[in-house]
Design an enzyme around this catalytic site. Structure first.
Site, PDB file in Angstrom:
ATOM      1  N   CYS B  42      -2.416   2.509   0.280  1.00  0.00           N
ATOM      2  CA  CYS B  42      -3.363   3.360  -0.438  1.00  0.00           C
ATOM      3  C   CYS B  42      -4.783   3.154   0.087  1.00  0.00           C
ATOM      4  CB  CYS B  42      -3.345   3.067  -1.927  1.00  0.00           C
ATOM      5  SG  CYS B  42      -1.725   3.262  -2.662  1.00  0.00           S
ATOM      6  N   CYS B 111     -11.835   3.422  -7.372  1.00  0.00           N
ATOM      7  CA  CYS B 111     -12.319   2.097  -6.946  1.00  0.00           C
ATOM      8  C   CYS B 111     -12.732   1.275  -8.165  1.00  0.00           C
ATOM      9  CB  CYS B 111     -13.514   2.224  -5.998  1.00  0.00           C
ATOM     10  SG  CYS B 111     -13.138   3.127  -4.489  1.00  0.00           S
TER      11      CYS B 111
END
Lengths: 410, 142
Positions: B42, B111
């Site tokens: 990812c 994030c």
């Protein structure tokens, strides 16, 4: 040396000032419509277009009547692929079984998307998978041939990794089977010697802005003899370009395209050698300074000016952030929401962690050795900075294979 | 993409980089909690380690991150914020505060989520080692 330095010539190139010089009169002095047959302004514009047609044809060993002007390689690809498929279809629109098309999974989207549209319109498409070296061979194409194969479209050189396919042999296989052969040669023409007769090409796309010419102008080579290739027009109107592509011609752009072709033809040999030496210096410099640095694609069969390098355990976007004085491309598509690494690198079977860690550096006519030295130094520093932060690099150094870990992916 | 000044600052001068030892060493240490979230495929892996004192406060925190600049900044910021907090206070830190502090654009919200997950995972690891966590309470990272 001025910063930032430009190492993204596979995306676009600086227009050569000599090309701009050739174009300028066609904006303000020779501004006629090249289709105006009854006055001097039109004749002068047409003369400019004809000269450009000769320059473009000369670069690829074709005849001037075999050049069709377009807005760029994307349009050339669309015209070639849809135009040939529709012209040679085995069944009318609305029916299935209209014919078989062969392409490859690492083609540019401007080839893949037209193929996908044709699939929805009743054509069968085979997407070849190259090996880990990224090369599509004639044997792969031969094995996919069917009795109803009408079109093969395989790029000459790959835009992300620079690998070179065996176009002359693939063309020979197509000829044997009576299938039309198109190649997207956007990254190849102007950089490498091209002869559509010797190389068995029927249709070939390329664009101006990749060969130090203007943007917004492209060409499609359409074979006229042995055999004559016919295309269904995709843009209808005034019947320009022998009915294959209507629309008033972009005369200054076409003149620039022609001038760009001529310069490429004249300077190709010395430029190829110069760029190859710079690219090898760049690759060897980086590999010599760091471990787990992989150059992607076949070791030798690659364009002289383009390299795609993976730096293990470092994520591509953060690497780009650390080399802000180098304009280049990342193989990671992390800037989009998809988090998908490059489909080309994945198509080679590259592990995701390496596919996320790659840079595409492409040199050009104004690249210098000083710039290459600068790039080696700043990429090295950025990779070291990021490896000091990388938990994956720690695991690697502890002797743990990160592909064997069960990650909690999101 | 344009990064905020704070993201660039964390990228260039990351806070609290490192670990309290190799993964095999900290595995048995009861005063250390480890959270590793994300996956290489990812494009993001965050590792957060916390060292908790006898008083239940997080004495020190260290991170490592494989990921984009926003991921690095989110984990660097997380270590700054959790130091000196009790483990329960640290669990209160929500990803939206990280988004605000770093001015992350929508495509980078994941994030901040990863940073929040790394805090929770590290604290769960600490609690499990100290018998403070029912296995049934354990929530897998999603």
């Amino acid at each position: 040396m001025n910063l930032p330095i430009y190492m993204d010539n596979a995306s676009t190139t600086r227009t050569d000032p000599r090309v701009v010089e050739a174009m300028l009169p066609f904006f303000t002095e020779t501004y006629g419509n090249s289709a105006s047959r009854n006055h001097a302004f039109g004749w002068a514009a047409e003369a400019g277009v004809d000269r450009a047609r000769e320059q473009a044809a000369s670069l690829i060993g074709a005849g001037p009547k075999e050049i069709v002007w377009t807005s760029g390689a994307t349009e050339s690809n669309n015209l070639a692929i849809k135009g040939a498929a529709q012209m040679y279809a085995k069944a009318p629109m609305g029916e299935q079984g209209r014919g078989h098309i062969i392409t490859c999974i690492i083609e540019h989207k401007a080839v893949l998307d037209p193929c996908k549209r044709l699939e929805r319109e009743g054509f069968d498409v085979t997407y070849l998978e190259p090996g880990s070296d990224g090369i599509v061979t004639a044997d792969l194409v031969r094995a996919a041939m069917r009795d109803d194969t009408i079109l093969v479209t395989i790029m000459w050189a790959n835009n992300e990794i620079g690998t070179i396919n065996d176009i002359p042999s693939i063309g020979a296989v197509c000829r044997e089977h009576g299938a039309v052969f198109h190649t997207d040669a956007t990254q190849w023409v102007g950089k490498m010697p091209t002869d559509v007769e010797r190389d068995n090409v029927d249709l070939m796309s390329w664009s101006g802005h990749k060969i130090y010419g203007p943007g917004g102008v492209g060409a499609l080579y359409v074979r006229r003899r042995r055999p004559r290739v016919r295309l269904q027009a995709q843009i209808d109107g005034g019947g320009h370009e022998r009915g294959m592509r209507s629309g008033t011609l972009n005369v200054p752009g076409i003149v620039g395209f022609g001038a760009a072709c001529e310069i490429c033809e004249n300077e190709m040999e010395s430029e190829r050698e110069r760029l190859l030496a710079l690219r090898l210096k760049l690759e060897n410099g980086l590999k010599g300074l760091m471990d787990v640095v992989e150059v992607n694609g076949h070791a030798e069969r690659r364009l002289p000016h383009l390299t795609n390098i993976s730096f293990g355990f470092v994520e591509g976007e953060s690497l780009m952030m650390g080399i802000k004085d180098i304009a280049c491309s990342s193989g990671s598509a992390c800037t989009s929401a998809s988090l998908e690494p490059s489909y080309v690198l994945k198509g080679l079977g590259l592990g995701d962690e390496l596919a996320h860690s790659s840079l595409r550096l492409s040199l050009g006519r104004w690249s210098t050795e000083e710039e290459v030295d600068f790039a080696i130094k700043s990429i090295h520093e950025a990779v070291e900075h990021l490896r000091a932060l990388s938990p994956l690099y720690d695991l690697h150094n502890e002797g743990i294979d990160i592909t064997k870990i069960e990650w909690q992916s999101h | 993409m344009a990064y905020s000044e704070k993201v660039i600052d964390h990228y260039q001068n990351p806070r609290n980089v490192g670990s309290f030892g190799a993964s095999s060493d900290v595995k048995e240490r009861k005063d250390v909690g480890v959270g590793i979230v994300g996956a290489p495929e990812c494009g993001d892996v965050m590792q957060l380690q916390i060292r908790v004192g006898d008083d239940g406060l997080i004495e020190d925190a260290k991170f490592k991150c494989f990921g984009c600049g926003s991921a690095i900044a989110s984990s660097s910021l997380a270590t700054e914020w959790i130091k000196g907090k009790s483990v329960d206070e640290a669990l209160e830190i929500k990803n939206t505060r990280i988004v605000e502090e770093l001015s992350l654009p929508p495509v980078k919200i994941h994030c901040s989520v990863l940073a929040e997950d790394s805090i929770r995972t590290a604290i769960e690891d600490y609690k499990r080692k100290n018998g403070e966590l029912d296995e049934s309470d354990h929530t897998h990272a999603h």
